[in-house]
Scaffold this active site. Structure first.
Site: not given
Ligand code: NDP
Length: 502
Positions: A56, A129
């Site tokens: 990320h 997510n």
């Protein structure tokens, strides 16, 4: 000097007379050690970069609020969810997963969807997510999995062999792989995608009754995705397209919003459900557990400074307020450790004191002291231990999660029902996708899987075949594989197949 202009200073507030010419012995140098301003400036510059997130790394963020729209007090005692109309300040961060900080926003990848709620009971972090499931369900596989999505140790390039070797040997991944290689794997922007908890969490009410829950933040902008061709073109043209899109939308007061819908089961229902609710590779079918609308997330404030607010934003799934608790999902259990651990590595042990991470509406009153970069008064002269009899902060038993049962023997056991790994992926392919979705899925897979060697292609096509024979056959056909061989491999056990394609 013009009125209202500020004097340039060193980091310590000392006025600087000249910021263009270093202090030198004579006009042509050398530079003198006593130019402390130059030394300070260089020294700080040399240390500007902090480690990027191992996953990320590329992301963007914005501030806003969450508003409750339904009464959920029978499910949770979380104070920020206690009243219809109640608003809580939030900071959200969206990201890709595998790419580095400079990688393209349009890459095929899941997207991170993290929201920090600054509640009156401390910060609650939702760390989800844009996909309702995940590739693996045991945390022991996580670092291996991520290695395969990153760069090859020798070539330093992305490597289709690594990528598909691991996935084809890990068939539990096929559900998430199917989502990832649908056009949802390349969302048009962060505004046009949903956010899912993926994990099951627990909510509990004032009476101590517990419920299993799954979060779905549904985009009010509508789902919009990129085709393969669009994602390739945009990646080249503007690698920051989604970052720019979010910033511009908010700057133009076109504030993006999401409706929070919850799937909720009683403790009993969840434990007896026909899918394992702690297996993150599975969803709860909507028809069986209909989502209920609970609230609205609105992003209406751009960060004033990217590094201060977005790069330093640190989310941890373990930051759960009373009324919300973790489930025994093994992946979640590992994340409870790993996020905090990685933030300590990236930002230091006092990362909770950084303004974006500090609990704005419930000031910290802990006994943690000292450490690198401790700001504030460090607890002043108050006691730094518990128990004490000097009026220090006390634990509040009302914040306890209700006691819960654990059972069975300790062992390294896999989740039961491995054959279930294919059904939901198959349902997605057969029942949810349109013809166009399926055509894009097959095309997207072909474009990536064609880079892997034949034996790996064969093994992966077999995994798709097990989800749905047509799905696997179409992939095989696109890649020029022997369909009979795919069918033969599909009849084998996982171990036999791995051996046959080694
Ligand atoms: P439903 O028909 O009730 O729901 C299907 C859901 O799939 C939709 O609501 C939408 O989720 C999502 N979806 C639609 N198109 C796509 C696509 N091209 N790629 C990925 N997801 C898509 O069916 P079920 O609940 O019985 O689930 C069937 C399958 O749908 C699952 O196996 C799963 O793969 C997928 N799915 C299910 C979700 C769930 O929580 N039940 C959530 C997301 C996907 P959304 O409304 O969230 O946009």
């Amino acid at each position: 000097m013009a009125k209202n202009k500020k004097t340039l200073t060193t980091a310590f507030g000392i006025p600087i007379p000249d910021d263009q010419n270093s202090l030198t012995a004579g006009k042509r140098g050398p530079v003198l050690m006593q130019d402390v301003h130059l030394l300070e400036k260089l020294g700080h510059f040399d240390r500007e970069r902090i480690p990027e997130r191992v996953v990320h790394a590329k992301g963007t963020g914005a501030g806003g609020y969450f508003e409750v729209t339904a009464d959920v007090t029978k499910y949770t005692k979380a104070k920020f969810l206690s009243e219809i109309g109640k608003k809580t300040e939030v900071f959200a961060r969206f990201s890709t997963v595998g790419g580095e900080k400079g990688s393209a926003d349009a890459a095929r990848d899941p997207r991170g969807f993290a929201v920090k709620f600054y509640t009156e009971e401390g910060n609650y972090d939702f760390v989800g997510n844009n996909t309702p499931v995940f590739f693996i369900r045991d945390p022991l596989k996580f670092s291996d999995f991520i290695h395969t999505q990153k760069r090859h140790p020798a070539t330093n390039c992305k490597d289709p062999d690594m990528f598909w070797d691991f996935l084809s040997l890990t068939p539990e991944s096929v559900h998430q792989v199917t989502v990832l290689f649908s056009d949802r794997g390349t969302p048009a922007s962060y505004r046009h995608m949903n956010g899912y908890s993926s994990h099951t969490y627990k909510w509990y009410n004032e009476k101590g009754e517990s419920f299993w829950v799954q979060y779905h933040f549904k985009t009010n902008q509508g789902i919009k995705n990129l085709t393969l061709e669009e994602s390739i073109r945009i990646s080249g043209k503007n690698p920051d397209h989604a970052t720019e899109d979010l910033y511009k939308a908010i700057a133009h007061e076109d504030f993006p919003s999401w409706t929070l819908e919850m799937q909720i089961m009683t403790e009993e229902e969840g434990l007896n459900y026909h899918w394992d609710i702690f297996d993150i590779t599975k969803v709860w079918p909507h028809a069986e557990v209909p989502p209920i609308k609970v609230g609205k997330l609105v992003l209406n404030r751009n960060p004033v400074n990217y590094f201060a607010e977005v790069e330093q934003a640190a989310f941890c799934p373990g930051n759960l307020v009373p009324g919300i608790a973790a489930s025994q999902d093994k992946m979640l259990q590992a994340r409870l450790f790993s996020y905090h651990d990685t933030h300590i590595h990236r930002l230091g042990p006092n990362y909770h004191l950084l303004p974006v991470n500090a609990p704005k509406n419930a000031p910290e009153t802990s006994y943690q002291r000292d450490g690198f970069m401790r700001t504030g008064n460090n607890g002043g002269g108050g006691p730094n231990y518990w128990p004490n009899s000097f009026g220090g902060p006390e634990p509040d038993p009302a914040a306890s999660e209700p006691a819960f049962k654990v059972s069975e023997v300790a062992a390294r056991t896999p989740y039961p029902h491995p054959n279930d790994d294919f059904q939901q992926a198959g349902d997605l392919y057969r029942k949810v996708m349109t013809d166009e979705d399926r055509n894009h899925l097959i095309g997207n897979i072909k474009d990536h899987l064609k880079g892997a060697r034949k034996r790996i292609q064969l093994r992966q096509a077999t995994v798709f075949f097990k989800a749905d024979p047509e799905y696997g056959s179409r992939v095989a056909e696109e890649l020029g594989l022997d369909k009979k061989e795919v069918e033969r491999l599909a009849g084998m056990s996982q171990e036999e197949r791995a051996k046959a394609t080694a």
